[in-house]
Motif scaffolding. Structure first.
Motif, PDB file in Angstrom:
ATOM      1  N   UNK A  71       0.793  -1.207   0.000  1.00 39.11           N
ATOM      2  CA  UNK A  71       0.000   0.000   0.000  1.00 39.11           C
ATOM      3  C   UNK A  71       0.831   1.264   0.000  1.00 39.11           C
ATOM      4  N   UNK A  72       0.372   2.251   0.785  1.00 40.88           N
ATOM      5  CA  UNK A  72       1.035   3.551   0.798  1.00 40.88           C
ATOM      6  C   UNK A  72       2.509   3.447   1.158  1.00 40.88           C
ATOM      7  N   UNK A  73       2.807   2.649   2.167  1.00 41.66           N
ATOM      8  CA  UNK A  73       4.185   2.504   2.612  1.00 41.66           C
ATOM      9  C   UNK A  73       5.065   1.974   1.478  1.00 41.66           C
ATOM     10  N   UNK A  74       4.626   0.893   0.829  1.00 36.70           N
ATOM     11  CA  UNK A  74       5.404   0.325  -0.261  1.00 36.70           C
ATOM     12  C   UNK A  74       5.525   1.270  -1.441  1.00 36.70           C
ATOM     13  N   UNK A  75       4.432   1.996  -1.736  1.00 31.34           N
ATOM     14  CA  UNK A  75       4.468   2.942  -2.854  1.00 31.34           C
ATOM     15  C   UNK A  75       5.462   4.063  -2.612  1.00 31.34           C
ATOM     16  N   UNK A  76       5.495   4.566  -1.377  1.00 31.15           N
ATOM     17  CA  UNK A  76       6.403   5.671  -1.089  1.00 31.15           C
ATOM     18  C   UNK A  76       7.856   5.203  -1.108  1.00 31.15           C
ATOM     19  N   UNK A  77       8.129   4.017  -0.571  1.00 26.93           N
ATOM     20  CA  UNK A  77       9.484   3.463  -0.645  1.00 26.93           C
ATOM     21  C   UNK A  77       9.910   3.332  -2.109  1.00 26.93           C
ATOM     22  N   UNK A  78       9.001   2.811  -2.919  1.00 27.93           N
ATOM     23  CA  UNK A  78       9.292   2.632  -4.343  1.00 27.93           C
ATOM     24  C   UNK A  78       9.571   3.970  -5.013  1.00 27.93           C
ATOM     25  N   UNK A  79       8.726   4.948  -4.734  1.00 24.78           N
ATOM     26  CA  UNK A  79       8.850   6.253  -5.385  1.00 24.78           C
ATOM     27  C   UNK A  79      10.154   6.948  -4.987  1.00 24.78           C
ATOM     28  N   UNK A  80      10.405   7.042  -3.690  1.00 24.89           N
ATOM     29  CA  UNK A  80      11.614   7.715  -3.231  1.00 24.89           C
ATOM     30  C   UNK A  80      12.862   6.944  -3.641  1.00 24.89           C
ATOM     31  N   UNK A  81      12.799   5.622  -3.571  1.00 26.79           N
ATOM     32  CA  UNK A  81      13.953   4.812  -3.967  1.00 26.79           C
ATOM     33  C   UNK A  81      14.331   5.030  -5.406  1.00 26.79           C
TER      34      UNK A  81
END
Length: 301
Positions: A71-81
Motif C-alpha cells: 500500500x502507501x508505505x510500499x508505494x512511497x518506498x518505491x517512489x523515493x527509492x
C-alpha cells in the motif's frame, strides 16, 4: 501567486490511511503554498530537494522484497527509492519529512517508516541535528533486490545489467559444479519438473511461464550447490533473470536451445558429472548470440 499542485490521493490510498487508524492530526496539512516558499527554483540555494521532476513509473516488474506491495508505505518506498537511484535526489540532499508528506499526501507514520526502509538499504542516513540525507552510491546495498530493480530500469540500466551478468558468470558455473556432488533427489526432481514446464512454455511461446520456471530452476541450482553463501545469492540471481533481458522478461528467451541446455545441465547433475554441469551452465549464459553479454573480458578503467 503561483501554487504547487499536489497529486491527488486515490480512494484506495485514502481508505488505507483511514484503516491504519491515522487521524487528521497525524497527517501533514495539505494546502496551497507558494512555489517560492515550498520548493526553491532551480539554481536557488536551499536545503530542500525538488519534487517537480517527472515521477518514476511504478510497477514495471514483479515485486518480491519486503518493501513491495504494501500500500502507501510500499508505494512511497518505491517512489523515493527510484528518485534516489535515478539521481533525481542526489547525494547529500536533505529529505524533509514534512515536504515528503505534503508532496505525496501521506501521514507522518508512512513517511517515517518509508525512510527507515530506505535507511536499511543504505540509500539515506538519519542523524541528530543533521536530519535525513541521501547517501552516495558507495554506501548503497547494491545486492538489495529493490535497488537492483531500480538501477536496472533507470539511467544506470546498462551498467546494472552488465554487472548482474558478470556476477552470474562468476557464481553459477561454480554452483553447477558443486551441485553435481550433492544427491538431493527432491531438489533434482524439482529441477526436472522446471525443465518440463519450460519446454511446454517454449512450445506455446509463453514468456511469463517460461521466465518463472527459469527463475525457479536457477534458484534451485544454488540451493543444490550445498554452499550456503551461494544459496544466499539466489535472490540476486532471480533479480538478474527478471531484469537482464528487458522489462518483465527473463534473460533466457523461450527457445529450444535454451531448454536443451537446461536439460543437459539437469542430466549432468543426475550423473554427478561436475565438469559437464559447469560446461552446460556456461553455455546457458551465452545461449543467445544476439546478446552482447559474451564471456566477460577485462575492462579499461
Amino acid at each position: 501567486m503561483s501554487t504547487v499542485a499536489h497529486p491527488p490521493m486515490t480512494t484506495a490510498r485514502l481508505s488505507e490511511t483511514s484503516r491504519s487508524g491515522l487521524g487528521e492530526l497525524d497527517r501533514f496539512p495539505v494546502g496551497e503554498r507558494t512555489a517560492e516558499r515550498a520548493f526553491p527554483e532551480r539554481g536557488t540555494p536551499g536545503p530542500s530537494p525538488r519534487w517537480d521532476a517527472p515521477e518514476p513509473e511504478l510497477g514495471r516488474a514483479r515485486r518480491s522484497s519486503g518493501s513491495r506491495g504494501r500500500g502507501l508505505h510500499g508505494q512511497l518506498v518505491q517512489q523515493l527509492g527510484q528518485m534516489i537511484v535515478s539521481g533525481d535526489l542526489g547525494a547529500d540532499r536533505p529529505l524533509v519529512p514534512e515536504e515528503i508528506g505534503q508532496r505525496f499526501e501521506v501521514s507522518r507514520t508512512v513517511v517515517r517508516e518509508s525512510l527507515r526502509v530506505l535507511e536499511a538499504k543504505g540509500l539515506v542516513s538519519a542523524r541528530p541535528n543533521v536530519g535525513t540525507r541521501v547517501r552516495p552510491v558507495a554506501d548503497w546495498n547494491l545486492l538489495d533486490p529493490d535497488i537492483i530493480e531500480w538501477r536496472a530500469y533507470g539511467p544506470q540500466r546498462d551498467d546494472q545489467r552488465r554487472e548482474l551478468f558478470e556476477l552470474r558468470w562468476a557464481i553459477e558455473p561454480l554452483a553447477a559444479r558443486l551441485a553435481a556432488g550433492h544427491g538431493r533427489d527432491e531438489i533434482h526432481q524439482r529441477m526436472v519438473d522446471m525443465t518440463e514446464i519450460m519446454s511446454h512454455a517454449a512450445e506455446q511461446a509463453d514468456q511469463v511461464t517460461f521466465s518463472r520456471a527459469d527463475t525457479e530452476f536457477h534458484t534451485l541450482l544454488l540451493e543444490l550447490s550445498g554452499n550456503r553463501m551461494l544459496e544466499h545469492l539466489a535472490g540476486i540471481v532471480g533479480s538478474a533473470l527478471n531484469v537482464s533481458g528487458g522489462p518483465i522478461t527473463s534473460c533466457e528467451r523461450p527457445s529450444e536451445p535454451s531448454v536443451g541446455l537446461h536439460t543437459r545441465l539437469v542430466d549432468a547433475l543426475g550423473t554427478g558429472d561436475g565438469t559437464a554441469a559447469e560446461a552446460a551452465m556456461r553455455a546457458l549464459l551465452t545461449v543467445h548470440p544476439e546478446v552482447d553479454h559474451v564471456v566477460p573480458a577485462p575492462r579499461e578503467h
